[in-house]
Scaffold this motif. Structure first.
Motif, PDB file in Angstrom:
ATOM      1  N   PRO A   5       0.904  -1.132   0.229  1.00  0.00           N
ATOM      2  CA  PRO A   5      -0.069  -0.576  -0.185  1.00  0.00           C
ATOM      3  C   PRO A   5       0.452   0.826   0.019  1.00  0.00           C
ATOM      4  N   TYR A   6       1.610   1.953   0.436  1.00  0.00           N
ATOM      5  CA  TYR A   6       3.086   2.284   0.647  1.00  0.00           C
ATOM      6  C   TYR A   6       4.030   2.862  -0.125  1.00  0.00           C
ATOM      7  N   LEU A   7       4.269   1.549  -1.642  1.00  0.00           N
ATOM      8  CA  LEU A   7       5.313   1.803  -2.455  1.00  0.00           C
ATOM      9  C   LEU A   7       3.934   2.770  -3.617  1.00  0.00           C
ATOM     10  N   ARG A   8       4.813   3.824  -4.322  1.00  0.00           N
ATOM     11  CA  ARG A   8       4.425   4.113  -4.883  1.00  0.00           C
ATOM     12  C   ARG A   8       5.508   4.476  -6.223  1.00  0.00           C
ATOM     13  N   THR A   9       5.752   3.799  -7.222  1.00  0.00           N
ATOM     14  CA  THR A   9       6.894   4.368  -8.107  1.00  0.00           C
ATOM     15  C   THR A   9       7.111   4.383  -9.669  1.00  0.00           C
ATOM     16  N   THR A  10       7.976   4.769 -10.163  1.00  0.00           N
ATOM     17  CA  THR A  10       7.765   5.135 -11.504  1.00  0.00           C
ATOM     18  C   THR A  10       9.166   3.868 -12.195  1.00  0.00           C
ATOM     19  N   ASP A  11       8.682   3.151 -13.208  1.00  0.00           N
ATOM     20  CA  ASP A  11       9.337   2.491 -14.008  1.00  0.00           C
ATOM     21  C   ASP A  11      10.173   3.158 -14.939  1.00  0.00           C
ATOM     22  N   ILE A  12      11.345   3.534 -14.895  1.00  0.00           N
ATOM     23  CA  ILE A  12      11.491   4.377 -16.641  1.00  0.00           C
ATOM     24  C   ILE A  12      11.849   3.038 -17.386  1.00  0.00           C
ATOM     25  N   PHE A  13      12.296   2.397 -17.085  1.00  0.00           N
ATOM     26  CA  PHE A  13      12.457   1.050 -18.255  1.00  0.00           C
ATOM     27  C   PHE A  13      12.950   0.032 -17.813  1.00  0.00           C
ATOM     28  N   GLU A  14      12.361  -1.243 -18.166  1.00  0.00           N
ATOM     29  CA  GLU A  14      12.459  -2.340 -17.362  1.00  0.00           C
ATOM     30  C   GLU A  14      12.653  -3.671 -19.228  1.00  0.00           C
ATOM     31  N   CYS A  15      14.059  -4.272 -18.975  1.00  0.00           N
ATOM     32  CA  CYS A  15      13.677  -5.417 -20.507  1.00  0.00           C
ATOM     33  C   CYS A  15      13.954  -6.980 -19.726  1.00  0.00           C
ATOM     34  N   PHE A  16      13.518  -7.284 -20.745  1.00  0.00           N
ATOM     35  CA  PHE A  16      13.185  -8.960 -20.804  1.00  0.00           C
ATOM     36  C   PHE A  16      13.563  -9.316 -21.779  1.00  0.00           C
ATOM     37  N   GLY A  17      14.502 -10.396 -21.769  1.00  0.00           N
ATOM     38  CA  GLY A  17      15.667 -10.964 -22.431  1.00  0.00           C
ATOM     39  C   GLY A  17      14.844 -12.015 -23.819  1.00  0.00           C
ATOM     40  N   THR A  18      13.010 -12.240 -24.036  1.00  0.00           N
ATOM     41  CA  THR A  18      12.358 -12.087 -24.833  1.00  0.00           C
ATOM     42  C   THR A  18      11.753 -12.178 -25.366  1.00  0.00           C
ATOM     43  N   ARG A  19      11.689 -10.403 -25.050  1.00  0.00           N
ATOM     44  CA  ARG A  19      11.288  -9.423 -26.357  1.00  0.00           C
ATOM     45  C   ARG A  19      12.355  -7.816 -26.157  1.00  0.00           C
ATOM     46  N   PRO A  20      13.252  -7.847 -27.408  1.00  0.00           N
ATOM     47  CA  PRO A  20      14.391  -7.159 -27.937  1.00  0.00           C
ATOM     48  C   PRO A  20      13.766  -6.350 -28.240  1.00  0.00           C
ATOM     49  N   ASN A  21      13.197  -5.855 -28.464  1.00  0.00           N
ATOM     50  CA  ASN A  21      12.519  -4.662 -29.438  1.00  0.00           C
ATOM     51  C   ASN A  21      11.472  -4.018 -28.477  1.00  0.00           C
ATOM     52  N   GLN A  22      11.452  -4.353 -27.406  1.00  0.00           N
ATOM     53  CA  GLN A  22      10.182  -3.642 -26.424  1.00  0.00           C
ATOM     54  C   GLN A  22      10.547  -3.350 -25.288  1.00  0.00           C
ATOM     55  N   PHE A  23      10.313  -2.213 -24.517  1.00  0.00           N
ATOM     56  CA  PHE A  23      10.723  -2.337 -22.874  1.00  0.00           C
ATOM     57  C   PHE A  23       9.586  -2.197 -22.155  1.00  0.00           C
ATOM     58  N   HIS A  24       9.606  -2.407 -21.018  1.00  0.00           N
ATOM     59  CA  HIS A  24       7.861  -1.923 -20.544  1.00  0.00           C
ATOM     60  C   HIS A  24       8.547  -0.417 -19.530  1.00  0.00           C
ATOM     61  N   TYR A  25       7.477   0.344 -19.309  1.00  0.00           N
ATOM     62  CA  TYR A  25       7.314   1.345 -18.369  1.00  0.00           C
ATOM     63  C   TYR A  25       6.246   1.497 -17.960  1.00  0.00           C
ATOM     64  N   GLY A  26       6.330   1.849 -16.424  1.00  0.00           N
ATOM     65  CA  GLY A  26       5.147   2.230 -15.982  1.00  0.00           C
ATOM     66  C   GLY A  26       5.073   3.412 -14.581  1.00  0.00           C
ATOM     67  N   ALA A  27       3.605   3.267 -14.144  1.00  0.00           N
ATOM     68  CA  ALA A  27       4.207   4.238 -12.349  1.00  0.00           C
ATOM     69  C   ALA A  27       3.396   3.500 -11.460  1.00  0.00           C
ATOM     70  N   ILE A  28       3.182   2.631 -10.789  1.00  0.00           N
ATOM     71  CA  ILE A  28       2.591   2.850  -9.458  1.00  0.00           C
ATOM     72  C   ILE A  28       2.231   3.259  -8.322  1.00  0.00           C
ATOM     73  N   SER A  29       0.589   3.424  -8.269  1.00  0.00           N
ATOM     74  CA  SER A  29       0.084   4.120  -7.349  1.00  0.00           C
ATOM     75  C   SER A  29      -0.186   3.876  -6.808  1.00  0.00           C
ATOM     76  N   LYS A  30      -0.626   4.390  -5.179  1.00  0.00           N
ATOM     77  CA  LYS A  30      -1.630   4.095  -4.295  1.00  0.00           C
ATOM     78  C   LYS A  30      -2.816   3.731  -4.849  1.00  0.00           C
ATOM     79  N   ASN A  31      -3.513   4.944  -5.829  1.00  0.00           N
ATOM     80  CA  ASN A  31      -5.225   5.166  -6.390  1.00  0.00           C
ATOM     81  C   ASN A  31      -5.094   4.075  -6.961  1.00  0.00           C
ATOM     82  N   LYS A  32      -5.235   2.496  -7.477  1.00  0.00           N
ATOM     83  CA  LYS A  32      -5.046   2.218  -8.503  1.00  0.00           C
ATOM     84  C   LYS A  32      -5.517   2.457  -9.949  1.00  0.00           C
ATOM     85  N   THR A  33      -6.625   3.182 -10.034  1.00  0.00           N
ATOM     86  CA  THR A  33      -7.555   3.890 -10.635  1.00  0.00           C
ATOM     87  C   THR A  33      -6.310   4.393 -11.370  1.00  0.00           C
TER      88      THR A  33
END
Length: 109
Positions: A5-33
């Motif tokens: 519940p207290y974790l708020r993050t912004t992921d600038i990038f996350e890369c996975f070996g199985t997706r070489p031409n993509q990266f994952h981005y996002g923000a995790i908020s306490k408010n799931k909306t």
């Protein structure tokens, strides 16, 4: 991580070996909306050479960049209008290792 519940993050990038031409981005908020994330297609392999990744965090949006090219934008969640800490890491192994080895999470349990 979104269930903590207290974790708020912004992921600038996350890369996975199985997706070489993509990266994952996002923000995790306490408010799931708000926040979230997705996979962004990028014009070059994330595995073959060095690239620049960036984020522009404003009161209205969080914009994500790959080699100076904007690849995604999300609305800034309402609980992300405050100072936050920058943490740079090489996370390997997924959520299980994060929960076991992260000193921040261990302190707050």
């Amino acid at each position: 991580a979104a269930s903590i519940p207290y974790l708020r993050t912004t992921d600038i990038f996350e890369c996975f070996g199985t997706r070489p031409n993509q990266f994952h981005y996002g923000a995790i908020s306490k408010n799931k909306t708000f926040g979230g994330g997705a996979w962004a297609d990028v014009p070059a392999s994330t595995q073959d050479s060095y690239h620049t990744y960036g984020v522009m965090w404003t009161p209205a949006t969080i914009d994500f960049y790959f080699d100076d090219y904007q690849v995604a934008s999300i609305i800034t969640p309402p609980d992300m209008h405050y100072p936050m800490y920058l943490i740079a890491n090489l996370a390997v192994g997924g959520i299980v290792l994060l929960l076991v080895f992260s000193p921040l999470l261990a302190i707050r349990r």
